[in-house]
Design a protein around this motif. Structure first.
Motif, PDB file in Angstrom:
ATOM      1  N   LEU A 116       0.831  -1.195   0.000  1.00 34.61           N
ATOM      2  CA  LEU A 116       0.000   0.000   0.000  1.00 34.61           C
ATOM      3  C   LEU A 116       0.867   1.247   0.000  1.00 34.61           C
ATOM      4  O   LEU A 116       0.639   2.196  -0.746  1.00 34.61           O
ATOM      5  CB  LEU A 116      -0.899  -0.010   1.242  1.00 34.61           C
ATOM      6  CG  LEU A 116      -1.841   1.169   1.369  1.00 34.61           C
ATOM      7  CD1 LEU A 116      -2.816   1.166   0.226  1.00 34.61           C
ATOM      8  CD2 LEU A 116      -2.602   1.087   2.672  1.00 34.61           C
TER       9      LEU A 116
ATOM     10  N   GLY B 284       2.568   1.616  -3.570  1.00 36.86           N
ATOM     11  CA  GLY B 284       1.733   1.923  -4.726  1.00 36.86           C
ATOM     12  C   GLY B 284       0.665   2.950  -4.438  1.00 36.86           C
ATOM     13  O   GLY B 284      -0.257   3.103  -5.220  1.00 36.86           O
ATOM     14  N   ALA B 285       0.800   3.672  -3.328  1.00 32.92           N
ATOM     15  CA  ALA B 285      -0.307   4.519  -2.886  1.00 32.92           C
ATOM     16  C   ALA B 285      -0.738   5.504  -3.947  1.00 32.92           C
ATOM     17  O   ALA B 285      -1.902   5.865  -4.045  1.00 32.92           O
ATOM     18  CB  ALA B 285       0.096   5.271  -1.630  1.00 32.92           C
TER      19      ALA B 285
ATOM     20  N   PHE C 107      -0.971   5.184  -7.033  1.00 33.54           N
ATOM     21  CA  PHE C 107      -1.570   4.672  -8.250  1.00 33.54           C
ATOM     22  C   PHE C 107      -3.056   4.429  -8.123  1.00 33.54           C
ATOM     23  O   PHE C 107      -3.712   4.144  -9.095  1.00 33.54           O
ATOM     24  CB  PHE C 107      -0.888   3.358  -8.648  1.00 33.54           C
ATOM     25  CG  PHE C 107       0.467   3.569  -9.226  1.00 33.54           C
ATOM     26  CD1 PHE C 107       1.593   3.370  -8.461  1.00 33.54           C
ATOM     27  CD2 PHE C 107       0.620   3.981 -10.529  1.00 33.54           C
ATOM     28  CE1 PHE C 107       2.843   3.567  -8.987  1.00 33.54           C
ATOM     29  CE2 PHE C 107       1.873   4.181 -11.067  1.00 33.54           C
ATOM     30  CZ  PHE C 107       2.996   3.973 -10.295  1.00 33.54           C
TER      31      PHE C 107
END
Lengths: 302, 246
Positions: B60, B63-64, B66
């Motif tokens: 998390l 890739g937050a 995205f």
């Protein structure tokens, strides 16, 4: 998931072995490593090694792994007799082992004896409640029986414990899409994007789900994710290009009434349309007139 | 104090090389003994789940940017909220973890085995080195050192006028102890390196790791500022398509 280079190597080995050259064992090892599903070839070549006593003894300790691999391939090709033989040999050598128990339960599954297979899996799970493969087999069984909601239940429970398993998230997303539960599917795809943000496939699938859900916000998000896919694939992905065009058309329809403060860069749509035209010109010129009329109707090209 | 002592090459042949060879052999022996003695530890569901939660929280974090802001906030809340957030560890539980560590017989046995397999060979080798290889200068360190190191590095040499760069074999032993890790990972394969330094550090941080790493993850999640990177994607896609179409 095999990378392109490894797949090429796999294909090369496959053609080499098929045409009679040696290297069957390397082929089988590579298949096992990449988890590719080439059951017929595996069955054919694996059996040829196993039936030849000299080859078999050359393998030493690895022959048991080969037995397992051939058993699974045989079940996939519905050659249950072969599978039963392999499993019998394995269980003689490793009595009471979890792996062999799993294979036996898989054999019951392959035969279609669902109730027995379920009992077998429940038994195995009592001893090893944290075995990932058994949980996945239960999900597969529920799916094969057509009991999709049970499959969803099992998968959810599995994911509560093993929440970093992205294959499971992918499976769940596909099931949700088939059930048209788009919001849940969107959640799963978000998980996948989080864990692997550079795989264009997940962005594409997420965009498709958003597009299917509809609504202005979702459409705008979908357009962005289609753009992301275009970025990640260098503009080669036809589906993403189509997605961009269709999203723009849909968004324009929705905001037709309001004042166009959000005049999105119409460059993007026409560019995507251009790219599509070029693509079709190269690869499917016969369908070009269809595409041109469609794009003209959508007012993306003049 | 700059006399150059000439050291007998026999020292190199009969002290330095045999000492290193013995340490390598003992390391290999320890590896095989550890493999034999390793008991199969059935995975603890709680520990497993915590590990997976950590992985997911890290994903998390990574890739937050995205995923849309709403989804990110929902997930962050799921992880960090005070009542039943996954990463929130109530105080009492943290205390219990350590008490449990000592009362759980399996874990205690395991830890004892690990410690034993490390301490005993070290002690024996050290004693052997001291007994046989003390009382003479073994090597010269190429860089100058301060006087404070004298007691550590020159234990058998009772002359206080010798330059501190000339050390005894005890220091060669320590050098090998810390340095052979690379060699072991080459010989024995990546995961099996007899990493004494890491194990020594692990001994002091007793497996409290779970709750500490959970709270660390929670804190790092709390401070993330979400910046949705997708709008930039549109512009980039536009440029890319422009280049493609030209």
């Amino acid at each position: 998931m095999a990378g392109a280079a490894e797949e090429a190597q796999l294909n090369r080995l496959e053609s080499q072995v098929d045409s009679g050259g040696g290297g069957a064992w390397e082929y089988l090892c590579l298949v096992r490593k990449l988890k590719a599903r080439r059951s017929e070839k595996v069955l054919k070549h694996g059996l040829s090694i196993l039936n030849d006593a000299k080859d078999r003894s050359k393998l030493g300790g690895e022959e048991w792994t080969l037995y397992e691999q051939v058993a699974i391939a045989a079940m996939d090709c519905q050659r249950l007799d072969v599978a039963k033989d392999c499993i019998a040999t394995l269980s003689k050598k490793f009595t009471g082992s979890l792996r062999v128990g799993r294979l036996e339960a898989m054999l019951l599954e392959a035969k279609g004896a669902w109730a027995d297979a379920e009992k077998a899996y429940a038994c195995l799970l009592e001893d090893n409640p944290l075995d990932q493969l058994i949980h996945k087999r239960k999900v597969a069984m529920a799916k094969a029986q057509g009991n999709i909601s049970a499959a969803v239940d099992f998968l959810n429970k599995y994911l509560e414990i093993f929440m970093a398993d992205h294959d499971a998230w992918r499976e769940l997303a596909e099931i949700y899409v088939s059930l048209q539960m788009y919001k849940q599917a969107a959640f799963c795809y978000e998980e996948l994007i989080l864990s692997q943000p550079t795989v264009p496939f997940y962005h594409l699938a997420y965009a498709e789900v958003l597009y299917s859900m509809g609504g202005l916000e979702n459409l705008q998000a979908a357009k962005k994710y289609y753009c992301a896919t275009v970025n990640l694939t260098g503009g080669k992905n036809t589906r993403a290009l189509y997605g961009v065009c269709l999203c723009s058309v849909a968004i324009n329809q929705l905001i037709k009434g309001r004042n166009k403060e959000e005049k999105e860069s119409s460059e993007l749509q026409s560019l995507a349309a251009e790219a599509l035209l070029q693509d079709y010109k190269h690869r499917a010129p016969g369908k070009l007139p269809l595409l041109t009329t469609m794009l003209k109707n959508m007012k993306l090209i003049s | 104090m700059a006399e150059d002592l000439v050291l007998d090459t026999a020292i190199r042949d009969w002290v330095l090389i045999p000492l290193s060879a013995v340490m390598v052999l003992i390391g290999i022996l320890r590896y095989f003994v550890a493999k034999l003695m390793r008991s199969f530890q059935s995975p603890d569901p709680k520990v497993l789940k915590e590990g997976q939660v950590l992985l997911r929280a890290r994903n998390l974090k990574a890739g937050a940017n995205f995923i849309p802001a709403k989804s990110f906030r929902a997930r962050r809340f799921y992880f960090t909220n005070e009542e039943n957030g996954l990463l929130h560890v109530p105080k009492e539980q943290a205390q219990n973890a350590q008490a449990q560590m000592f009362s759980d017989p399996n874990m205690a046995m395991d830890m004892m085995k690990k410690n034993l397999s490390m301490i005993i060979p070290q002690t024996l080798t050290f004693a052997w080195v001291n007994f046989f290889f003390s009382g003479f200068v073994a090597a010269k360190i190429p860089f100058p050192l301060t006087q404070r190191f004298r007691s550590m590095l020159q234990n058998g040499i009772d002359l206080s006028t010798v330059d501190v760069s000339y050390v005894s074999s005890r220091s060669w032993y320590f050098l090998n102890l810390f340095g052979l890790r690379g060699l072991f990972s080459l010989i024995l394969g990546e995961e099996n390196a007899q990493d004494d330094t890491q194990k020594m550090m692990q001994m002091s941080g007793f497996g409290f790791d779970a709750s500490k790493s959970l709270s660390a993850e929670k804190d790092s999640l709390d401070i993330i500022q979400h910046e949705w990177v997708l709008p930039k994607m549109e512009q980039r896609a536009e440029e890319m398509l422009r280049k493609l179409v030209k």
